[in-house]
Scaffold this active site. Sequence first.
Site, mmCIF file in Angstrom:
data_model
loop_
_atom_site.group_PDB
_atom_site.id
_atom_site.type_symbol
_atom_site.label_atom_id
_atom_site.label_comp_id
_atom_site.label_asym_id
_atom_site.label_seq_id
_atom_site.Cartn_x
_atom_site.Cartn_y
_atom_site.Cartn_z
ATOM 1 C CB THR A 133 39.994 -13.788 17.769
ATOM 2 O OG1 THR A 133 39.134 -13.019 18.613
ATOM 3 C CG2 THR A 133 39.290 -14.060 16.457
ATOM 4 N NE ARG A 170 36.331 -9.390 22.413
ATOM 5 C CZ ARG A 170 37.464 -9.221 23.097
ATOM 6 N NH1 ARG A 170 38.604 -8.936 22.457
ATOM 7 N NH2 ARG A 170 37.448 -9.317 24.410
ATOM 8 C CG LEU A 189 42.751 -12.477 13.679
ATOM 9 C CD1 LEU A 189 42.788 -13.986 13.440
ATOM 10 C CD2 LEU A 189 41.379 -11.922 13.338
ATOM 11 C CG ASP A 190 40.637 -8.986 19.695
ATOM 12 O OD1 ASP A 190 41.364 -8.021 19.418
ATOM 13 O OD2 ASP A 190 39.396 -8.928 19.718
ATOM 14 C CE LYS A 191 46.812 -14.634 25.658
ATOM 15 N NZ LYS A 191 47.198 -14.322 27.061
#
Length: 329
Positions: free
Chosen positions: A168, A264, A164-166
């Site tokens: 998120t 995104r 997961l992105d930082k």
Amino acid sequence: MGGLSVPRATAPIGTADGLTDDSEVDNGPETRSWRLDAEAHGQRLDKVLAGLVPEFSRSHLQTLLAAGEVTLDGAASTVASRKVKVGQQLSITLVPPAEARAFTPQAMVLDVLYEDAHLLVLHKPAGLVVHPAAGNWSGTLLNGLLARDANAARLPRAGIVHRLDKDTSGLMVVGRSLEAVTALIRDMAARDIRRRYLALVHGDAGREPFTIDAPVGRDPVARVRMAVTPGGKAARTDVFPVAYRGGISAVRCALHTGRTHQIRVHLASRGHVLVADAVYGGKPALGMQRQALHAAELELAHPVSRELLRFEAPPPDDFTKAWGAVVPA
């Protein structure tokens, strides 16, 4: 070293044994010291250091110089081109480069929802980087997993099979055995692991569900971004609008693939940038200061028993408040 021999060394000042056998004590960075001989006289300081400490790159030695970690006769010396003299006492504190901390255990509190011998499911908070990379060589989820389970060091990426992105938040699955990691990667590739997200986006996303089926790859202009591009990898996202109010839409998303920044990028390509997603032009709104994306649901077959497992995780407070401002109670 162009005629410069390695100067004779006194006994090192301090120790650098690192961890003891029981891994309870860390003596910190090593400090080394030498009395410079005649062959070093007149040489540049950075050149002398490169010969004395060949295990460190010249660029990192330059960093240590600039940080004041190098002394001559007890005084910090930060000028790489300074000429040294015979008889001077040269010392350097060998602070390791940031990359050296990438795969070291670092204790942290993890919100674990499920755990057995093969599998771990956790709720990642916003702000936690999953895997070490430039700018985030420590303090990542991987570091936390290594501290939590010694066996993680024997697994690829400490058992991490997706990211997961930082910024998120939400559900992640981690393998705890090689058998589980292999099966999870296989299930990911076969698209048998179902992941569903909540998102807040700018603009009216409509009322009817829609699918975005468009390849995602590195943005050819801005390399820190991803983009819908013909040369990218196949990517598909199903979008289910929930509500619209005040210029913001609440949507649910189902991933069929797991490309970097997929949700995104896909939503931005349709004119619906995530709220507060600065990378793709999203502005803060409804109190959200980080991208408004949360991995809310996870469904998978247990990698060993094949039992069907389902998990849900409520969003953190900032997202919950923002969502509630758009979606009627």
